[in-house]
Design a protein around this motif. Structure first.
Motif, PDB file in Angstrom:
ATOM      1  N   SER A  16       0.822  -1.201   0.000  1.00  0.00           N
ATOM      2  CA  SER A  16       0.000   0.000   0.000  1.00  0.00           C
ATOM      3  C   SER A  16       0.854   1.247   0.000  1.00  0.00           C
ATOM      4  CB  SER A  16      -0.949   0.004   1.207  1.00  0.00           C
ATOM      5  OG  SER A  16      -0.223   0.127   2.412  1.00  0.00           O
ATOM      6  N   VAL A  17       2.007   1.188   0.663  1.00  0.00           N
ATOM      7  CA  VAL A  17       2.904   2.332   0.671  1.00  0.00           C
ATOM      8  C   VAL A  17       3.431   2.619  -0.727  1.00  0.00           C
ATOM      9  CG1 VAL A  17       5.151   3.158   1.455  1.00  0.00           C
ATOM     10  CG2 VAL A  17       3.589   2.100   3.069  1.00  0.00           C
ATOM     11  N   LEU A  18       3.863   1.588  -1.445  1.00  0.00           N
ATOM     12  CA  LEU A  18       4.390   1.800  -2.785  1.00  0.00           C
ATOM     13  C   LEU A  18       3.304   2.316  -3.709  1.00  0.00           C
ATOM     14  CD1 LEU A  18       6.660  -1.319  -3.114  1.00  0.00           C
ATOM     15  CD2 LEU A  18       7.398   1.047  -2.861  1.00  0.00           C
ATOM     16  N   ARG A  19       2.085   1.816  -3.561  1.00  0.00           N
ATOM     17  CA  ARG A  19       1.000   2.319  -4.407  1.00  0.00           C
ATOM     18  C   ARG A  19       0.714   3.775  -4.097  1.00  0.00           C
ATOM     19  NH1 ARG A  19      -3.249  -2.699  -3.847  1.00  0.00           N
ATOM     20  NH2 ARG A  19      -2.496  -3.959  -5.571  1.00  0.00           N
ATOM     21  N   ALA A  20       0.694   4.118  -2.810  1.00  0.00           N
ATOM     22  CA  ALA A  20       0.427   5.501  -2.435  1.00  0.00           C
ATOM     23  C   ALA A  20       1.524   6.427  -2.933  1.00  0.00           C
ATOM     24  CB  ALA A  20       0.305   5.621  -0.912  1.00  0.00           C
ATOM     25  N   GLY A  21       2.750   5.921  -2.891  1.00  0.00           N
ATOM     26  CA  GLY A  21       3.872   6.731  -3.350  1.00  0.00           C
ATOM     27  C   GLY A  21       3.785   7.043  -4.823  1.00  0.00           C
ATOM     28  N   ILE A  22       3.244   6.136  -5.604  1.00  0.00           N
ATOM     29  CA  ILE A  22       3.093   6.379  -7.034  1.00  0.00           C
ATOM     30  C   ILE A  22       1.924   7.316  -7.289  1.00  0.00           C
ATOM     31  CG2 ILE A  22       2.534   5.271  -9.226  1.00  0.00           C
ATOM     32  CD1 ILE A  22       5.380   4.860  -8.118  1.00  0.00           C
ATOM     33  N   LEU A  55       7.520  11.562 -13.161  1.00  0.00           N
ATOM     34  CA  LEU A  55       8.044  10.376 -13.834  1.00  0.00           C
ATOM     35  C   LEU A  55       8.436   9.278 -12.854  1.00  0.00           C
ATOM     36  CD1 LEU A  55      10.228  12.114 -16.571  1.00  0.00           C
ATOM     37  CD2 LEU A  55       7.767  11.689 -16.522  1.00  0.00           C
ATOM     38  N   GLY A  56       8.165   9.494 -11.570  1.00  0.00           N
ATOM     39  CA  GLY A  56       8.420   8.464 -10.582  1.00  0.00           C
ATOM     40  C   GLY A  56       9.881   8.344 -10.197  1.00  0.00           C
ATOM     41  N   VAL A  57      10.210   7.213  -9.599  1.00  0.00           N
ATOM     42  CA  VAL A  57      11.557   6.925  -9.122  1.00  0.00           C
ATOM     43  C   VAL A  57      11.925   5.508  -9.538  1.00  0.00           C
ATOM     44  CG1 VAL A  57      11.330   8.483  -7.151  1.00  0.00           C
ATOM     45  CG2 VAL A  57      10.776   6.054  -6.873  1.00  0.00           C
ATOM     46  N   ALA A  58      13.223   5.218  -9.520  1.00  0.00           N
ATOM     47  CA  ALA A  58      13.680   3.882  -9.886  1.00  0.00           C
ATOM     48  C   ALA A  58      15.028   3.622  -9.232  1.00  0.00           C
ATOM     49  CB  ALA A  58      13.810   3.748 -11.406  1.00  0.00           C
ATOM     50  N   SER A  59      15.406   2.358  -9.196  1.00  0.00           N
ATOM     51  CA  SER A  59      16.747   1.972  -8.759  1.00  0.00           C
ATOM     52  C   SER A  59      17.225   0.838  -9.640  1.00  0.00           C
ATOM     53  CB  SER A  59      16.763   1.547  -7.278  1.00  0.00           C
ATOM     54  OG  SER A  59      16.073   0.315  -7.096  1.00  0.00           O
ATOM     55  N   GLY A  60      18.538   0.608  -9.626  1.00  0.00           N
ATOM     56  CA  GLY A  60      19.067  -0.442 -10.471  1.00  0.00           C
ATOM     57  C   GLY A  60      20.504  -0.770 -10.165  1.00  0.00           C
ATOM     58  N   GLU A  61      21.051  -1.705 -10.918  1.00  0.00           N
ATOM     59  CA  GLU A  61      22.456  -2.104 -10.814  1.00  0.00           C
ATOM     60  C   GLU A  61      22.848  -2.491  -9.388  1.00  0.00           C
ATOM     61  OE1 GLU A  61      24.296  -2.275 -13.870  1.00  0.00           O
ATOM     62  OE2 GLU A  61      22.206  -1.991 -14.429  1.00  0.00           O
ATOM     63  N   PRO A  62      22.096  -3.398  -8.743  1.00  0.00           N
ATOM     64  CA  PRO A  62      22.423  -3.748  -7.356  1.00  0.00           C
ATOM     65  C   PRO A  62      23.771  -4.443  -7.248  1.00  0.00           C
ATOM     66  CG  PRO A  62      20.807  -5.273  -8.256  1.00  0.00           C
ATOM     67  CD  PRO A  62      20.953  -4.172  -9.253  1.00  0.00           C
ATOM     68  N   ALA A  63      24.536  -4.046  -6.250  1.00  0.00           N
ATOM     69  CA  ALA A  63      25.812  -4.658  -5.901  1.00  0.00           C
ATOM     70  C   ALA A  63      25.750  -5.021  -4.421  1.00  0.00           C
ATOM     71  CB  ALA A  63      26.960  -3.683  -6.174  1.00  0.00           C
ATOM     72  N   GLN A 242       5.482   3.036 -13.318  1.00  0.00           N
ATOM     73  CA  GLN A 242       6.120   3.629 -12.146  1.00  0.00           C
ATOM     74  C   GLN A 242       6.108   2.666 -10.957  1.00  0.00           C
ATOM     75  OE1 GLN A 242       5.034   7.597 -11.005  1.00  0.00           O
ATOM     76  NE2 GLN A 242       4.956   8.343 -13.123  1.00  0.00           N
ATOM     77  N   ALA A 243       5.020   1.938 -10.788  1.00  0.00           N
ATOM     78  CA  ALA A 243       4.935   0.975  -9.682  1.00  0.00           C
ATOM     79  C   ALA A 243       5.979  -0.126  -9.835  1.00  0.00           C
ATOM     80  CB  ALA A 243       3.538   0.372  -9.617  1.00  0.00           C
ATOM     81  N   ALA A 244       6.162  -0.620 -11.068  1.00  0.00           N
ATOM     82  CA  ALA A 244       7.157  -1.670 -11.298  1.00  0.00           C
ATOM     83  C   ALA A 244       8.568  -1.161 -11.044  1.00  0.00           C
ATOM     84  CB  ALA A 244       7.019  -2.213 -12.720  1.00  0.00           C
ATOM     85  N   HIS A 245       8.848   0.077 -11.437  1.00  0.00           N
ATOM     86  CA  HIS A 245      10.164   0.650 -11.161  1.00  0.00           C
ATOM     87  C   HIS A 245      10.396   0.826  -9.663  1.00  0.00           C
ATOM     88  CE1 HIS A 245      12.355   1.484 -14.796  1.00  0.00           C
ATOM     89  NE2 HIS A 245      11.332   2.071 -15.392  1.00  0.00           N
ATOM     90  N   ALA A 246       9.362   1.206  -8.938  1.00  0.00           N
ATOM     91  CA  ALA A 246       9.532   1.542  -7.524  1.00  0.00           C
ATOM     92  C   ALA A 246       9.647   0.327  -6.619  1.00  0.00           C
ATOM     93  CB  ALA A 246       8.358   2.410  -7.058  1.00  0.00           C
ATOM     94  N   VAL A 247       9.261  -0.851  -7.094  1.00  0.00           N
ATOM     95  CA  VAL A 247       9.164  -2.008  -6.201  1.00  0.00           C
ATOM     96  C   VAL A 247      10.485  -2.734  -6.003  1.00  0.00           C
ATOM     97  CG1 VAL A 247       8.577  -3.835  -7.888  1.00  0.00           C
ATOM     98  CG2 VAL A 247       7.556  -3.873  -5.595  1.00  0.00           C
ATOM     99  N   ALA A 248      11.436  -2.611  -6.946  1.00  0.00           N
ATOM    100  CA  ALA A 248      12.673  -3.400  -6.876  1.00  0.00           C
ATOM    101  C   ALA A 248      13.721  -2.783  -7.792  1.00  0.00           C
ATOM    102  CB  ALA A 248      12.400  -4.847  -7.302  1.00  0.00           C
ATOM    103  N   PRO A 249      14.998  -3.105  -7.579  1.00  0.00           N
ATOM    104  CA  PRO A 249      16.023  -2.657  -8.528  1.00  0.00           C
ATOM    105  C   PRO A 249      15.882  -3.356  -9.867  1.00  0.00           C
ATOM    106  CG  PRO A 249      16.978  -4.152  -6.909  1.00  0.00           C
ATOM    107  CD  PRO A 249      15.577  -3.877  -6.458  1.00  0.00           C
ATOM    108  N   TRP A 250      16.258  -2.636 -10.926  1.00  0.00           N
ATOM    109  CA  TRP A 250      16.173  -3.160 -12.296  1.00  0.00           C
ATOM    110  C   TRP A 250      17.552  -3.323 -12.901  1.00  0.00           C
ATOM    111  CZ3 TRP A 250      11.853  -1.607 -16.173  1.00  0.00           C
ATOM    112  CH2 TRP A 250      10.593  -1.710 -15.573  1.00  0.00           C
TER     113      TRP A 250
END
Length: 534
Positions: A16-22, A55-63, A242-250
């Motif tokens: 619900s938090v991620l949905r609200a954030g989007i 345009l939302g937020v995203a993360s990626g390239e996890p190390a 946006q929801a897919a980007h916000a839920v996990a690193p890509w």
């Protein structure tokens, strides 16, 4: 290839938090000051006229010790100049990373400056974090707070933590609603792979799905930097994406439509029609791609070149070898005619990834100690004869256009005596699963790996369970174990003993809100190449 947030409270669930954030971003400001992300006051920059985090937020390239955090500012996402309504403005953007959704335990914070030379994008490369941990992040500027994103670091060393990973491809905005992205977000995976055709370059109604399109592209066919920035922004206004980007690193790689359909190195789609600006077009496309994806500085293009192929480890569980099958490839044989065959196709000098990348793949196989070696790549790897019955016909834009190149990759896997090979593929707008053989024309050749092909998010419209020609194609290709023509994605689970793959599909995309179901499940056992029904 074209074929047919509000800060959380303890009562909120993560979903619900991620949905609200989007859905909306919070404004926590009083005139003349900004309440800092951690609650402290600082001098305010010039106020923005409206929310810049459209345009939302995203993360990626996890190390094991970090990742990339991303956002791009846009108050007018589809502005014709591609600058999102911010023009030549320079903006300071605050960011913070916490271990909890309420941001009570903030572990990192900082400020990044962005402007028109970056398309108003922000890339924060973090290091020094703890491995195998979940984190939450957000951005702030001009009194506006971004949605909250969830990310994580990879496990360290030889750690064998289970991995939940989804992979996707081919999202044509005009062909349908991005519901499959929303259903993927609800699965809350640890990692998402996007294998290309993140957007399509055509002007409105140039590429029409069966039954018609449900929405239109803004702007002309993408050829300039402004065009590509505008098109990326239009896609990113979609709440499901946006929801897919916000839920996990890509982890992302491009295919053809991020530049031009079926481009091959410096050869454009229709070489018979002069396109003297193609090098400039490719340069603009790659620059906009980097600006709009959670990629590291190491991937930032230099002219027409971008170092996209790379390796990302997930502890001892998996090595992701992310391939680039566009920048270095030989031109498609047989005049690039689908379902064709010709002597040019078997030219041993031809290569899909290019000789340097072929060697890089071989070196990666040889050095890997992971339980699962995963090729994240764009086009069909396994041989597929698309002509039922007598005669043969192949897709020259896939590895079948350079079978000698495929043989070299397969032989390098065999020589490395690797443990488990998995090839993940997009491009073809349908879900497939296949056993990879050392030589596909030899019935006695051993199976040495598995290919999983994701269908499209929307490309091709609603689709169908099957197509009339499918039965004949499957009969002529016994190593192909599954086919489905609905839209969706693939959900996988990696463990030390097995890989489970679920082909997830929605029944329609012409209307929003479709449910999702699992069309088929397969299991690959450790050290036992080949697909087993799940």
């Amino acid at each position: 290839m074209t074929t047919d947030a509000l800060p959380a409270t303890s009562e909120h669930s993560r979903r619900s938090v991620l949905r609200a954030g989007i859905a909306a971003s919070a404004v926590l400001a009083v005139p003349g000051t900004i309440v800092g992300l951690a609650g402290s006051a600082s001098a305010a920059p010039a106020a923005l006229q409206s929310n810049p985090f459209t345009l939302g937020v995203a993360s990626g390239e996890p190390a094991p010790d970090g990742m990339v955090l991303w956002t791009r500012l846009a108050t007018d996402p589809v502005a014709e100049d591609g600058l999102g309504g911010l023009g030549q403005r320079t903006t300071d953007v605050d960011w913070e990373l916490a271990t909890d959704e309420q941001f009570r335990d903030v572990v990192r914070r900082g400020t990044e400056r962005t402007g028109p030379e970056l398309g108003h994008s922000v890339h924060v490369e973090l290091a020094g974090l703890k491995p195998g941990r979940e984190y939450f992040y957000r951005f702030r500027t001009g009194g506006e707070l971004s949605p909250t994103g969830r990310t994580r670091t990879a496990p360290a060393g030889s750690a064998m933590a289970p991995l939940s990973m989804c992979f996707v491809s081919c999202a044509q905005y005009e062909h349908g609603y991005f519901t499959a992205y929303a259903r993927l977000a609800e699965d809350e995976p640890d990692l998402v792979l996007h294998l290309g055709d993140y957007f399509y370059e055509y002007k409105a109604r140039d590429y029409v799905a069966p039954g018609g399109n449900v929405r239109d592209h803004v702007g002309p066919e993408t050829e300039t930097l402004a065009n590509y920035r505008q098109r990326h922004a239009q896609y990113k206004t979609d709440a499901d994406l946006q929801a897919a980007h916000a839920v996990a690193p890509w982890l992302v790689v491009f295919d053809d439509h991020e530049v031009d359909n079926n481009w091959a190195d410096e050869v454009y789609e229709h070489p018979e029609i002069p396109q003297p600006n193609f090098r400039a077009r490719r340069e603009a496309a790659l620059r906009a791609y980097w600006e709009n994806m959670p990629l590291r500085a190491a991937q930032r293009p230099k002219g027409i070149d971008m170092q996209l192929y790379r390796r990302v480890g997930w502890g001892g569980m998996a090595n992701f070898h992310m391939l680039d099958t566009r920048q270095y490839r030989s031109d498609q044989p047989c005049g690039d005619r689908f379902n064709s065959d010709c002597s040019e196709r078997t030219d041993p000098a031809a290569s899909l990834p290019g000789s340097a990348q072929e060697q890089w793949i071989a070196d990666g196989f040889r050095r890997s100690r992971a339980r699962w070696d995963v090729l994240g790549q764009q086009v069909f790897f396994s041989q597929v004869d698309f002509t039922p019955g007598p005669g043969r016909g192949f897709n020259p834009d896939a590895w079948d256009g350079t079978p000698g190149s495929r043989d070299r990759v397969v032989d390098s896997w065999v020589a490395a005596k690797g443990r488990n090979l998995v090839v993940l593929t997009g491009d073809v707008h349908a879900a497939w699963a296949a056993d990879i053989k050392t030589r596909f024309d030899d019935p006695a050749a051993p199976v040495i790996g598995t290919e999983l092909v994701s269908t499209s998010i929307t490309s091709g419209g609603d689709g169908s369970e099957t197509r009339p020609e499918t039965a004949g194609i499957l009969a002529d290709n016994p190593h192909v174990r599954f086919y489905n023509n609905r839209r969706g994605y693939v959900r996988t689970r990696f463990s030390p003993t097995e890989l489970t793959a679920e082909f997830r599909a929605v029944p329609y995309v012409k209307q929003p809100g479709a449910p999702v179901e699992t069309k088929a499940t397969f299991v690959v056992e450790d050290r036992k190449a080949g697909l087993n029904p799940g």
